[in-house]
Each structure stands twice: as C-alpha cells, then as structure tokens.
Design an enzyme around this catalytic site. Structure first.
Site, PDB file in Angstrom:
ATOM      1  N   THR A  90      39.599 -62.781   9.071  1.00 30.41           N
ATOM      2  CA  THR A  90      40.153 -61.818  10.028  1.00 30.41           C
ATOM      3  C   THR A  90      41.276 -62.469  10.798  1.00 30.41           C
ATOM      4  O   THR A  90      41.095 -63.528  11.400  1.00 30.41           O
ATOM      5  CB  THR A  90      39.082 -61.344  11.027  1.00 30.41           C
ATOM      6  OG1 THR A  90      38.542 -62.474  11.713  1.00 30.41           O
ATOM      7  CG2 THR A  90      37.983 -60.573  10.324  1.00 30.41           C
ATOM      8  N   ASN A  98      43.162 -62.850  13.890  1.00 35.14           N
ATOM      9  CA  ASN A  98      42.939 -62.517  15.302  1.00 35.14           C
ATOM     10  C   ASN A  98      44.270 -62.370  16.022  1.00 35.14           C
ATOM     11  O   ASN A  98      45.184 -63.176  15.801  1.00 35.14           O
ATOM     12  CB  ASN A  98      42.119 -63.617  15.979  1.00 35.14           C
ATOM     13  CG  ASN A  98      40.685 -63.682  15.460  1.00 35.14           C
ATOM     14  OD1 ASN A  98      40.444 -63.806  14.257  1.00 35.14           O
ATOM     15  ND2 ASN A  98      39.736 -63.589  16.363  1.00 35.14           N
ATOM     16  N   GLU A 123      40.374 -58.438  15.871  1.00 29.80           N
ATOM     17  CA  GLU A 123      40.599 -59.122  14.600  1.00 29.80           C
ATOM     18  C   GLU A 123      40.726 -58.131  13.462  1.00 29.80           C
ATOM     19  O   GLU A 123      40.028 -57.126  13.420  1.00 29.80           O
ATOM     20  CB  GLU A 123      39.505 -60.157  14.334  1.00 29.80           C
ATOM     21  CG  GLU A 123      38.110 -59.704  14.661  1.00 29.80           C
ATOM     22  CD  GLU A 123      37.075 -60.828  14.548  1.00 29.80           C
ATOM     23  OE1 GLU A 123      37.196 -61.660  13.654  1.00 29.80           O
ATOM     24  OE2 GLU A 123      36.136 -60.833  15.357  1.00 29.80           O
TER      25      GLU A 123
HETATM   26  P1  ADP Z   1      39.872 -67.579  12.535  1.00 34.71           P
HETATM   27  O1  ADP Z   1      38.541 -67.759  13.168  1.00 34.71           O
HETATM   28  O2  ADP Z   1      40.861 -68.644  12.906  1.00 34.71           O
HETATM   29  O3  ADP Z   1      40.421 -66.192  12.779  1.00 34.71           O
HETATM   30  P2  ADP Z   1      39.197 -66.696   9.864  1.00 34.71           P
HETATM   31  O4  ADP Z   1      38.108 -67.309   9.022  1.00 34.71           O
HETATM   32  O5  ADP Z   1      38.901 -65.356  10.475  1.00 34.71           O
HETATM   33  O6  ADP Z   1      39.619 -67.749  10.955  1.00 34.71           O
HETATM   34  O7  ADP Z   1      40.503 -66.609   8.961  1.00 34.71           O
HETATM   35  C1  ADP Z   1      41.627 -65.922   9.496  1.00 34.71           C
HETATM   36  C2  ADP Z   1      42.952 -66.383   8.914  1.00 34.71           C
HETATM   37  O8  ADP Z   1      42.950 -66.254   7.500  1.00 34.71           O
HETATM   38  C3  ADP Z   1      44.059 -65.471   9.387  1.00 34.71           C
HETATM   39  O9  ADP Z   1      44.580 -65.896  10.641  1.00 34.71           O
HETATM   40  C4  ADP Z   1      45.094 -65.587   8.278  1.00 34.71           C
HETATM   41  O10 ADP Z   1      45.999 -66.642   8.544  1.00 34.71           O
HETATM   42  C5  ADP Z   1      44.255 -65.927   7.050  1.00 34.71           C
HETATM   43  N1  ADP Z   1      44.086 -64.820   6.091  1.00 34.71           N
HETATM   44  C6  ADP Z   1      44.210 -64.967   4.737  1.00 34.71           C
HETATM   45  N2  ADP Z   1      43.989 -63.806   4.110  1.00 34.71           N
HETATM   46  C7  ADP Z   1      43.704 -62.885   5.075  1.00 34.71           C
HETATM   47  C8  ADP Z   1      43.389 -61.478   5.017  1.00 34.71           C
HETATM   48  N3  ADP Z   1      43.323 -60.819   3.835  1.00 34.71           N
HETATM   49  N4  ADP Z   1      43.162 -60.825   6.189  1.00 34.71           N
HETATM   50  C9  ADP Z   1      43.226 -61.496   7.357  1.00 34.71           C
HETATM   51  N5  ADP Z   1      43.515 -62.825   7.478  1.00 34.71           N
HETATM   52  C10 ADP Z   1      43.760 -63.526   6.336  1.00 34.71           C
HETATM   53 MG    MG Z   2      39.338 -64.414  12.467  1.00 34.10          MG
END
Ligand code: ADP
Ligand code: MG
Length: 163
Positions: free
Chosen positions: A33, A35, A95
C-alpha cells in the site's frame, strides 16, 4: 439510480507524496500500500469515514519509467487505524493499493487519486487471515466495479496526466 457503492458527495480528488508506512507487512501480505500523509485527505476538503474505498490512481514517475507504470490504475484505499494489526492509539493512515504490478517502488513520488466508491467501514477482524481474505474480496469488488462504465469513464479525468 446512482450506481452501487457511490461515494456520498461525489468523486473526491486527492493527492500526496508517497511516504514510508508502518512497514508492517502490507507487501508480505501481497498487497503493498502506497501511504500518503493523512493531511492529503484533509486538504482534499472532505472528511471520509474510516473505511475502504475504490477509484483510480496515477503515480507521477520519471519519463524513463515503463509506460505501463505511468498510467492510471485501479486502486483500493484504506483510511483508518488498522484495528486488526494495531493495538490502538495510533494515528490514522491513508494507504492505496494499486492493482498493477509496478517494476519498482515509488517512494517519494507524487500520487494522484480519484475516489469514487465506498466499499465498507473499517472493522476489526479476528486475525490476519480474516483481514487478508476480506482484502482479497475488496480488491475483487473494486476490480469489477471499476469496469462499470459509470466508474470507468473517470479514468480519463483531466486531473490525470496523459502519456
Ligand atoms: P510501507 O509500510 O512503507 O507503506 P508497504 O509494504 O505497504 O510498505 O509497501 C508500499 C510500497 O510499495 C509503496 O510505497 C510503493 O513504493 C511500493 N509498491 C509497489 N507496488 C505497489 C502497488 N501495486 N500498490 C502500492 N504500492 C506499491
Ligand atoms: Mg503501506
């Protein structure tokens, strides 16, 4: 008759820079997601109840990024406190999971979104498997709904960049 799930008050545009989230496994669950600061929602001028929404989103990427990644994608958005994984007392988060396999992460990039539908309020699930099952259902509903001509038309919203 307004289409199913229509957001009260009509479509809501919002934008913000993709920031680091809580790093608590969205990706491990298979649903990364992006954020954005909760202030982005306040700036959009309308308060959304904690819950799950769907619509369209686009990440502003450099011109040399894959064209597919730079397009407008279906998204599911969660606004809230994530009560299944949080003990409570945490700030709310905004998110978005984009229904597209990106070639690379896009932290720090501007993200634009158009929120069209409200799927459900935020609820606390018995555990992660139950949450994950519901997320899959939410994503499935959003995927189908956004193909409805009513929602699909908004993909061409002038707020999104033409490639
Ligand atoms: P965080 O806790 O930092 O938000 P996540 O596990 O939720 O980590 O991963 C989010 C990150 O993954 C996003 O900020 C983006 O850079 C990357 N990302 C890759 N593919 C996607 C997608 N399909 N949708 C949303 N984010 C994605
Ligand atoms: Mg996230």
């Amino acid at each position: 008759m307004p289409p199913r799930y229509a957001l009260a008050g009509g479509p809501l545009a919002l934008g913000g820079e993709v920031v680091a989230g809580f790093g608590r496994g969205s990706r491990q669950l298979g649903v990364p997601t992006a954020n954005i600061p909760p202030a982005s929602l306040a700036a959009a001028g309308r308060l959304l109840p904690f819950g799950v929404y769907f619509g369209w989103a686009q990440v502003e990427l450099p011109a040399d990024a894959p064209a597919a990644d730079r397009g407008v994608h279906k998204m599911v958005m969660n606004v809230g406190r994530r009560p299944t994984v949080n003990a409570g007392g945490e700030e709310s988060s905004v998110e978005l999971h984009l229904l597209h396999p990106f070639a690379a992460d896009f932290y720090g990039r501007p993200l634009r979104a158009l929120v069209l539908g409200h799927l459900r309020p935020e609820v606390r699930f018995a555990g992660l498997p139950q949450l994950l099952a519901r997320i899959r259902t939410d994503v499935g509903i959003a995927r189908v709904q956004l193909d409805d001509p009513t929602w699909a038309a908004h993909r061409a919203d002038p707020r999104f960049r033409k490639l």
